[in-house]
Design a protein around this motif. Structure first.
Motif, PDB file in Angstrom:
ATOM      1  N   GLY A  33      -2.695 -39.358   9.380  1.00 32.97           N
ATOM      2  CA  GLY A  33      -3.746 -38.600  10.041  1.00 32.97           C
ATOM      3  C   GLY A  33      -3.382 -37.136  10.214  1.00 32.97           C
ATOM      4  N   ILE A  34      -2.128 -36.881  10.533  1.00 33.41           N
ATOM      5  CA  ILE A  34      -1.668 -35.497  10.694  1.00 33.41           C
ATOM      6  C   ILE A  34      -1.713 -34.754   9.363  1.00 33.41           C
ATOM      7  CG2 ILE A  34       0.380 -34.102  11.214  1.00 33.41           C
ATOM      8  CD1 ILE A  34       1.026 -36.194  13.392  1.00 33.41           C
ATOM      9  N   ILE A  35      -1.405 -35.454   8.282  1.00 33.86           N
ATOM     10  CA  ILE A  35      -1.450 -34.824   6.959  1.00 33.86           C
ATOM     11  C   ILE A  35      -2.894 -34.640   6.505  1.00 33.86           C
ATOM     12  CG2 ILE A  35      -0.886 -35.192   4.521  1.00 33.86           C
ATOM     13  CD1 ILE A  35       1.684 -36.576   5.519  1.00 33.86           C
ATOM     14  N   ALA A  36      -3.767 -35.598   6.811  1.00 37.52           N
ATOM     15  CA  ALA A  36      -5.141 -35.554   6.329  1.00 37.52           C
ATOM     16  C   ALA A  36      -5.984 -34.488   7.020  1.00 37.52           C
ATOM     17  CB  ALA A  36      -5.786 -36.925   6.512  1.00 37.52           C
ATOM     18  N   LEU A  37      -5.644 -34.115   8.233  1.00 36.93           N
ATOM     19  CA  LEU A  37      -6.452 -33.149   8.976  1.00 36.93           C
ATOM     20  C   LEU A  37      -6.555 -31.790   8.277  1.00 36.93           C
ATOM     21  CD1 LEU A  37      -8.069 -32.774  11.632  1.00 36.93           C
ATOM     22  CD2 LEU A  37      -5.976 -31.858  12.594  1.00 36.93           C
ATOM     23  N   PRO A  38      -5.449 -31.139   7.897  1.00 32.68           N
ATOM     24  CA  PRO A  38      -5.591 -29.853   7.208  1.00 32.68           C
ATOM     25  C   PRO A  38      -6.240 -29.979   5.824  1.00 32.68           C
ATOM     26  CG  PRO A  38      -3.309 -30.210   7.870  1.00 32.68           C
ATOM     27  CD  PRO A  38      -4.067 -31.433   8.195  1.00 32.68           C
ATOM     28  N   VAL A  39      -6.007 -31.110   5.158  1.00 28.73           N
ATOM     29  CA  VAL A  39      -6.630 -31.317   3.843  1.00 28.73           C
ATOM     30  C   VAL A  39      -8.139 -31.398   3.992  1.00 28.73           C
ATOM     31  CG1 VAL A  39      -6.837 -32.943   1.920  1.00 28.73           C
ATOM     32  CG2 VAL A  39      -4.594 -32.410   2.859  1.00 28.73           C
ATOM     33  N   ALA A  40      -8.605 -32.150   4.970  1.00 21.31           N
ATOM     34  CA  ALA A  40     -10.043 -32.264   5.205  1.00 21.31           C
ATOM     35  C   ALA A  40     -10.639 -30.917   5.607  1.00 21.31           C
ATOM     36  CB  ALA A  40     -10.309 -33.303   6.285  1.00 21.31           C
ATOM     37  N   ALA A  41      -9.934 -30.152   6.419  1.00 22.79           N
ATOM     38  CA  ALA A  41     -10.429 -28.837   6.828  1.00 22.79           C
ATOM     39  C   ALA A  41     -10.539 -27.902   5.626  1.00 22.79           C
ATOM     40  CB  ALA A  41      -9.506 -28.231   7.877  1.00 22.79           C
ATOM     41  N   TYR A  42      -9.564 -27.956   4.710  1.00 24.13           N
ATOM     42  CA  TYR A  42      -9.614 -27.116   3.507  1.00 24.13           C
ATOM     43  C   TYR A  42     -10.793 -27.524   2.622  1.00 24.13           C
ATOM     44  CZ  TYR A  42      -8.296 -24.946  -0.893  1.00 24.13           C
ATOM     45  OH  TYR A  42      -8.305 -24.225  -2.052  1.00 24.13           O
ATOM     46  N   LEU A  43     -11.014 -28.812   2.478  1.00 23.31           N
ATOM     47  CA  LEU A  43     -12.101 -29.278   1.618  1.00 23.31           C
ATOM     48  C   LEU A  43     -13.475 -28.961   2.199  1.00 23.31           C
ATOM     49  CD1 LEU A  43     -10.670 -32.706   0.453  1.00 23.31           C
ATOM     50  CD2 LEU A  43     -10.857 -30.587  -0.869  1.00 23.31           C
ATOM     51  N   MET A  44     -13.559 -28.707   3.496  1.00 25.10           N
ATOM     52  CA  MET A  44     -14.829 -28.368   4.121  1.00 25.10           C
ATOM     53  C   MET A  44     -15.203 -26.897   3.928  1.00 25.10           C
ATOM     54  SD  MET A  44     -14.576 -30.591   7.623  1.00 25.10           S
ATOM     55  CE  MET A  44     -15.999 -29.805   8.344  1.00 25.10           C
ATOM     56  N   LEU A  45     -14.275 -26.081   3.453  1.00 23.73           N
ATOM     57  CA  LEU A  45     -14.565 -24.665   3.249  1.00 23.73           C
ATOM     58  C   LEU A  45     -15.484 -24.461   2.044  1.00 23.73           C
ATOM     59  CD1 LEU A  45     -11.004 -23.137   3.703  1.00 23.73           C
ATOM     60  CD2 LEU A  45     -12.871 -23.090   5.340  1.00 23.73           C
ATOM     61  N   PRO A  47     -16.585 -22.455  -1.416  1.00 21.97           N
ATOM     62  CA  PRO A  47     -15.734 -21.915  -2.482  1.00 21.97           C
ATOM     63  C   PRO A  47     -15.303 -20.461  -2.234  1.00 21.97           C
ATOM     64  CG  PRO A  47     -17.522 -23.169  -3.444  1.00 21.97           C
ATOM     65  CD  PRO A  47     -17.779 -23.093  -1.963  1.00 21.97           C
ATOM     66  N   SER A  48     -16.183 -19.639  -1.647  1.00 22.38           N
ATOM     67  CA  SER A  48     -15.815 -18.255  -1.377  1.00 22.38           C
ATOM     68  C   SER A  48     -14.733 -18.174  -0.293  1.00 22.38           C
ATOM     69  CB  SER A  48     -17.032 -17.440  -0.956  1.00 22.38           C
ATOM     70  OG  SER A  48     -17.567 -17.941   0.252  1.00 22.38           O
ATOM     71  N   GLN A  49     -14.806 -19.069   0.691  1.00 25.82           N
ATOM     72  CA  GLN A  49     -13.792 -19.088   1.748  1.00 25.82           C
ATOM     73  C   GLN A  49     -12.451 -19.568   1.206  1.00 25.82           C
ATOM     74  OE1 GLN A  49     -15.972 -21.644   4.390  1.00 25.82           O
ATOM     75  NE2 GLN A  49     -16.419 -19.947   5.804  1.00 25.82           N
ATOM     76  N   ARG A  50     -12.472 -20.555   0.300  1.00 27.37           N
ATOM     77  CA  ARG A  50     -11.225 -21.011  -0.327  1.00 27.37           C
ATOM     78  C   ARG A  50     -10.595 -19.892  -1.137  1.00 27.37           C
ATOM     79  NH1 ARG A  50     -13.015 -26.842  -2.806  1.00 27.37           N
ATOM     80  NH2 ARG A  50     -13.797 -27.686  -0.855  1.00 27.37           N
ATOM     81  N   ARG A  51     -11.437 -19.142  -1.870  1.00 25.32           N
ATOM     82  CA  ARG A  51     -10.932 -18.030  -2.683  1.00 25.32           C
ATOM     83  C   ARG A  51     -10.276 -16.980  -1.791  1.00 25.32           C
ATOM     84  NH1 ARG A  51     -14.900 -18.162  -6.022  1.00 25.32           N
ATOM     85  NH2 ARG A  51     -16.342 -17.110  -4.629  1.00 25.32           N
ATOM     86  N   ARG A  52     -10.917 -16.662  -0.668  1.00 24.80           N
ATOM     87  CA  ARG A  52     -10.364 -15.678   0.266  1.00 24.80           C
ATOM     88  C   ARG A  52      -9.048 -16.174   0.860  1.00 24.80           C
ATOM     89  NH1 ARG A  52     -14.061 -14.658   5.059  1.00 24.80           N
ATOM     90  NH2 ARG A  52     -15.544 -14.658   3.349  1.00 24.80           N
ATOM     91  N   LEU A  53      -8.979 -17.450   1.188  1.00 24.57           N
ATOM     92  CA  LEU A  53      -7.761 -18.034   1.750  1.00 24.57           C
ATOM     93  C   LEU A  53      -6.615 -17.983   0.739  1.00 24.57           C
ATOM     94  CD1 LEU A  53      -6.679 -19.479   4.260  1.00 24.57           C
ATOM     95  CD2 LEU A  53      -7.348 -21.623   3.184  1.00 24.57           C
ATOM     96  N   ARG A  54      -6.899 -18.308  -0.523  1.00 21.71           N
ATOM     97  CA  ARG A  54      -5.865 -18.225  -1.559  1.00 21.71           C
ATOM     98  C   ARG A  54      -5.411 -16.789  -1.757  1.00 21.71           C
ATOM     99  NH1 ARG A  54      -9.157 -22.042  -4.422  1.00 21.71           N
ATOM    100  NH2 ARG A  54     -10.009 -20.313  -5.625  1.00 21.71           N
ATOM    101  N   GLY A  55      -6.340 -15.835  -1.670  1.00 20.98           N
ATOM    102  CA  GLY A  55      -5.974 -14.428  -1.798  1.00 20.98           C
ATOM    103  C   GLY A  55      -5.058 -13.971  -0.682  1.00 20.98           C
ATOM    104  N   GLN A  56      -5.291 -14.424   0.530  1.00 19.26           N
ATOM    105  CA  GLN A  56      -4.433 -14.065   1.657  1.00 19.26           C
ATOM    106  C   GLN A  56      -3.048 -14.663   1.490  1.00 19.26           C
ATOM    107  OE1 GLN A  56      -6.515 -15.359   5.119  1.00 19.26           O
ATOM    108  NE2 GLN A  56      -7.815 -13.541   5.210  1.00 19.26           N
ATOM    109  N   ALA A  57      -2.973 -15.876   0.981  1.00 16.58           N
ATOM    110  CA  ALA A  57      -1.665 -16.511   0.777  1.00 16.58           C
ATOM    111  C   ALA A  57      -0.863 -15.753  -0.273  1.00 16.58           C
ATOM    112  CB  ALA A  57      -1.857 -17.962   0.364  1.00 16.58           C
ATOM    113  N   ARG A  58      -1.533 -15.280  -1.302  1.00 18.93           N
ATOM    114  CA  ARG A  58      -0.829 -14.507  -2.345  1.00 18.93           C
ATOM    115  C   ARG A  58      -0.324 -13.176  -1.806  1.00 18.93           C
ATOM    116  NH1 ARG A  58      -5.383 -15.789  -6.064  1.00 18.93           N
ATOM    117  NH2 ARG A  58      -4.831 -17.766  -6.987  1.00 18.93           N
TER     118      ARG A  58
END
Length: 63
Positions: A33-45, A47-58
């Motif tokens: 459950g602890i592992i699934a929580l951030p995965v589910a939150a990422y999948l709820m974003l 596509p533009s929000q995922r792209r922005r998040l990946r850009g910040q990580a880079r």
């Protein structure tokens, strides 16, 4: 010690404590459950929000 290492060590300690107190099945469900929580939150974003998040990580990788 790096900040992330403290969290990892603490997570491992809590996992072993949960195994000892709650039993293997319930402790495994809690860890999953602890592992699934951030995965589910990422999948709820969007596509533009995922792209922005990946850009910040880079950006942080280079600093």
């Amino acid at each position: 010690m790096a900040g992330k290492a403290v969290y990892v060590i603490g997570g491992i300690a809590v996992t072993f404590l949960a195994l000892k107190i709650l039993g293997p099945l319930l402790a495994t469900l809690i860890v999953l459950g602890i592992i699934a929580l951030p995965v589910a939150a990422y999948l709820m974003l969007d596509p533009s929000q995922r792209r922005r998040l990946r850009g910040q990580a880079r950006k942080r990788l280079g600093s």
